[in-house]
Enzyme design. Sequence first.
Site, short mmCIF file in Angstrom:
data_model
loop_
_atom_site.label_atom_id
_atom_site.label_comp_id
_atom_site.label_asym_id
_atom_site.label_seq_id
_atom_site.Cartn_x
_atom_site.Cartn_y
_atom_site.Cartn_z
N HIS A 150 7.33 23.47 28.24
CA HIS A 150 6.00 23.54 27.63
C HIS A 150 4.96 22.85 28.49
CE1 HIS A 150 6.13 19.31 26.44
NE2 HIS A 150 7.26 19.50 25.78
N CYS A 158 12.44 17.65 27.04
CA CYS A 158 11.91 18.95 27.44
C CYS A 158 11.59 18.96 28.93
CB CYS A 158 10.64 19.27 26.65
SG CYS A 158 10.92 19.45 24.86
#
Length: 414
Positions: A150, A158
Site C-alpha cells: 500500500h 506490510c
Amino acid sequence: MRLRMIAPIVFAGLALTGCNSFFDSTDFATVQDKMNYALPSPVVARMTAKNMDKYAPITIRIFKEEGILEIWKQKRDGTYGELESYEICAWSGSLGPKKKEGDRQAPEGFYPLSQGLLNPYSQYFLAINTGYPNRYDRANQFTGSDLMIHGACSSRGCYSMTDEQILEIFAFARDAFKGGQQSIMLQAYPFRMTAENMARHRYNDNYPFWQMLKEGYDYFDVTHVVPDVDVCGGRYVFNKDPVNGAAIASDQSCPVMTSNVPASQVALLTEYKSKYMTDFDKALSKDDGRVWIDPTEAERKALVADTRPDPMDALYQPTGPSLEAGRFVSLEQYRIAKYGAVDVPDTIDTATQTAAIPPASDAGAAVASAAQPVPAPADLPVAVADVPIPERSPITAYAEPEPVKESKPFWKFW
C-alpha cells in the site's frame, strides 16, 4: 448521484481491517480518478519496445534485503520481462517469513493475487492485499491478516510504497486483470537468491525455508516463466503434477508427483545448477570464518531517520535497506553470542546447500527451530544498538479503530 450513493454501501461487505480498510478513504471523491489512472506514456512505450501488450499478465517480485519491488510483464512469446522497479519505502520486521499476528514480519513466499484483493478505497491511498495467510501459511498454522502492498510509507507487516509508486503498481495490476489475467503471482523473497547471498545467509535460522523458496525463484530467474506453485505436506512444491490425478492437500503428505517442466527448460536449469554450485563454493571460501548478522528494524530505521519530507509527518516512517544496515562478525563471536561457546561443530553440505551450526547437544535443531534473531555480541561496534522500535503507527496498527473524524462523508451514516 444515486449510483454514487449506492457504490460505497456495496463495498461495505468487503471492508478490511488492519493495514487497510475499504471505508477509510480520506478523499472518496478521488477514488474513481485513482482507479482510472493511466500509466505514463514512457512506460507504455517501454512495453511496446519489449514486445508486451498493455493488458498482458504481470508478476510482482519483492526483495526485502534490497528493498525493491519489481513489475515483470509477459511478452508476446510467453516469457516475462522486467518492466519497472521501485524502492520499497518501508517494510517492518526483519528477514524471514511472517508466522504470527503481531510479529511485525512482512510475508515471504508465493501469493496468488485475485482481482478482489485490489483495494481502491484504502486510507493509505491504494492497496493490494497479499492474500496472507496462503495455503502454505495455513498448513503451518501461521496467523496474521490484512497484510498489504500500500501507499503512505509506514508498515506494520506490510510492504509500503509512496503514493506515487502504488498508483502505478495498482494500475499495472488493474490493466492485467482487464486483459483477462485471473491471478497475479506475488513472489516475495528475503533477497535475490544468488550463490553469494545464499552463502552469506547460510547460518540464518530461516535458511531451510529459503532453500524451499529457491526452487521457485530459480525456475523464474532462469526461464522467465512463472512457476506452477502448489502446497502439500506443509511445503511449497513447484511444477509438479500428481500421478493419476491424485488429490493435493496442503496439510497432507504429497502424493506421487511428476515434473511438468519441458525438456528445453530442464537443460537450462541443469546448466544453471552446475554454475550455481561452483559459485556457491567460491562464496563459501570468500566468507570463510565470517557470519552475516541481519539488522534489526530499529537499525534500518536509523539509517533514514531524518529523511521524511515533512518532519512533522509522524505517519511517514521509511526504513533503510537491510543490506546496508547488516554486518559481518567472526564465526567465533557468532558462536559465543548464540551458544555461549566456540567449540560447536560447523557443518556445511554444499551438495544440498544445507547449513547449520547446531548446539552440541542437539545437532540440527538450531536451523529447524524458529529461534529468536541472533543478538550482536556486546563487544561488537553496533551503530544503533539501543534504538527502540518506534511506537505503533496508527496507519498500520492491526485491528485498531481509526480516529473519529470531525466530519464524515454523507454516505457514512454509521
